[in-house]
Design an enzyme around this catalytic site. Structure first.
Site, short mmCIF file in Angstrom:
data_model
loop_
_atom_site.label_atom_id
_atom_site.label_comp_id
_atom_site.label_asym_id
_atom_site.label_seq_id
_atom_site.Cartn_x
_atom_site.Cartn_y
_atom_site.Cartn_z
N ASP A 40 0.81 -1.22 0.00
CA ASP A 40 0.00 0.00 0.00
C ASP A 40 0.85 1.28 0.00
O ASP A 40 0.80 2.09 0.94
CB ASP A 40 -0.94 0.01 1.22
CG ASP A 40 -1.85 -1.21 1.25
OD1 ASP A 40 -2.25 -1.68 0.18
OD2 ASP A 40 -2.15 -1.70 2.37
N GLU A 214 -13.04 -0.73 -6.75
CA GLU A 214 -12.94 -1.70 -5.66
C GLU A 214 -12.52 -1.01 -4.37
O GLU A 214 -13.19 -1.07 -3.37
CB GLU A 214 -11.94 -2.80 -6.03
CG GLU A 214 -11.77 -3.88 -4.97
CD GLU A 214 -12.97 -4.82 -4.86
OE1 GLU A 214 -13.79 -4.86 -5.79
OE2 GLU A 214 -13.10 -5.49 -3.82
O1 FUB Z 1 -3.31 -3.78 2.86
C1 FUB Z 1 -4.61 -4.06 3.28
C2 FUB Z 1 -5.62 -3.74 2.19
O2 FUB Z 1 -5.28 -4.44 1.00
C3 FUB Z 1 -5.60 -2.30 1.76
O3 FUB Z 1 -6.26 -1.46 2.64
C4 FUB Z 1 -6.21 -2.42 0.42
O4 FUB Z 1 -6.04 -1.29 -0.38
C5 FUB Z 1 -5.51 -3.63 -0.13
O5 FUB Z 1 -4.26 -3.29 -0.69
#
Ligand code: FUB
Length: 458
Positions: A40, A214
């Site tokens: 992220d 998404e």
């Molecule tokens: O890293 C946890 C979750 O997975 C994030 O909040 C989303 O964007 C996805 O990458």
């Protein structure tokens, strides 16, 4: 008691496996971080550096098991300095779990880090805000409670030219609020952005989610056009984007930024301009042991098309080209790394981090080091409660030209620091520097920083 955790050992083993699999000449610089799994990415350009805020996937995760966030920074997009973890779940007394995807913005000399976490009280995802006077922290809880809570994730913050800031977030919906100038409160209600197929594309096969949106929105403005780049479709995700003539839409779907690829079923965008170039950050499962829950952040350089559209970008192992060179004649942190093998980082008693858990043959690569007319000596700050050993100063590759060798003594403690120096020769022009750590068995020593000198050694 072994100093390295099982997780650390597995991670290091994974890096060693990668090293074995990749020939020296093809040494890659993506993913950006090899010492841990990161996810992220959220870049911030501030004062001539790019700060990269990430999550941290725990080793061997079988879920998004994330307890802290991490910070890295670079002046050249290839050599990244590890600043450790200045914010974690424990920063937020009301948070129970899930240190997921956030973003940092700078305003009024402060840095605000918006993150989603699961609330202890409600068990729902909520948006918290960390604040610091430095981009590398430490960050404290700005509010002592969530800024917003509706069970949804992935905050992104954008400050418009007129000073109005917006916080957007959401999965499965998309929301925004108008932040006040204090950045920790908002005016007006929480507003839902209509997820229309015109705005966010058409998803097939899932009646409950008719559009491609998404999660993971990244909102910014360029040449008067507002961009919302987001993780699309699930699963596996790709990166798509929409544009609008205003910060609250209406949005128009513009297509794919990065197609599905890279052994992670999620992806997550972050885009900045830096020193005249545009850079796209994302994550994948490229490290050994990597996958959907053990991800790694990476970066590519790109150019907008003439009409402002974003070209399709592919994941590479080479990453972005170096923007500038690195000056070896000033103190450089040992945790400034373009690529590493078998190396971990940890907090140093002298401040910042040091590299450690170094076994025989482990190394750090620092890219594009501008030696100029030539270095004559190398100095490093070292500590060892282990075997001690040698730092081999090599050029071009981990087995390249040996420019010098510094002996590292046992200092009596892993944080008992001393300074060692040795003569070097042949380090001229701009070269990739490899510091290779050699010695006996077990952990050899730690390194806090290093520096070259030109002229005669005293
Ligand atoms: O890293 C946890 C979750 O997975 C994030 O909040 C989303 O964007 C996805 O990458």
């Amino acid at each position: 008691m072994p100093r390295r955790s099982l997780a650390g050992l597995l991670c290091a083993a994974a890096v060693v496996l990668l090293t074995a699999a990749v020939p020296a000449a093809a040494r890659a610089d993506n993913p950006i971080v090899q010492t841990i799994y990161t996810a992220d990415p959220a870049p911030l350009v501030y004062n001539g550096r790019v700060y990269l805020y990430t999550g941290h996937d725990e080793d061997n995760s079988t879920w998004f098991t994330m307890k802290e966030w991490r910070v890295y920074s670079s002046a050249d997009m290839v050599n990244w300095t590890d600043h450790g973890s200045p914010m974690s779940l424990s920063t937020f007394s009301w948070a129970k779990s899930d240190a997921w995807a956030g973003q940092v913005v700078a305003r009024n000399g402060k840095f605000y880090w918006y993150v989603p976490v699961t609330s202890r009280a409600t068990g729902r995802m909520a948006i918290g805000v960390g604040v610091s006077s430095s981009p590398t922290g430490p960050f404290t809880d700005a509010l002592g409670h969530p800024l917003a809570e509706n069970g949804e994730i992935d905050p992104t913050v954008f400050i418009d030219d007129n000073g109005q800031a917006y916080l957007y977030w959401g999965n499965p919906n998309l929301w925004y609020v108008r932040l006040n100038a204090d950045m920790i409160s908002y005016s007006g209600g929480v507003t839902q952005i209509p997820l229309t197929t015109a705005g966010f594309g058409t998803r097939t096969g899932d009646a409950s989610r008719p559009t491609l949106y998404e999660e993971g929105p990244w909102v910014y403005k360029r040449n008067g056009l507002y961009y919302n780049v987001f993780a699309a479709k699930c699963c596996s995700e790709f990166i798509g984007y929409s544009t609008a003539t205003g910060p609250t839409g209406p949005w128009t779907y513009r297509g794919t930024v990065m197609a599905t690829q890279g052994s992670s079923f999620t992806n997550h965008p972050g885009i900045v301009d830096f020193n005249g170039g545009s850079y796209f950050f994302y994550h994948n499962g490229a490290l050994p042991g990597g996958g959907g829950y053990t991800r790694s952040v990476a970066v590519e350089k790109f150019s907008y098309n003439g009409d402002g559209s974003i070209p399709a970008i592919s994941m590479t192992t080479t990453g972005a080209p170096q923007n500038g060179t690195l000056n070896p004649y000033v103190r450089q942190e040992a945790e400034t790394i373009a690529w590493s093998s078998g190396v971990e980082t940890e907090p140093a008693s002298e401040g910042g981090l040091n590299i450690g858990f170094l076994d025989n043959g482990d190394y750090v690569k620092v890219k594009g080091v501008a030696f100029g007319s030539g270095a004559t000596s190398f100095t490093a700050r070292v500590a060892s409660a282990g075997a001690g050993g040698r730092i081999e100063v090599r050029l071009g590759s981990a087995t390249g030209t040996l420019a010098g060798t510094c002996t590292v003594p046992v200092t009596g403690g892993w944080q008992t620091w001393t300074t060692v120096s040795c003569p070097v020769s042949g380090a001229t022009g701009t070269r990739d520097l490899y510091l290779r750590f050699t010695g006996g068995s077990g952990y050899l020593f730690n390194v806090n920083w290093w520096q070259f000198a030109a002229g005669s050694m005293r």
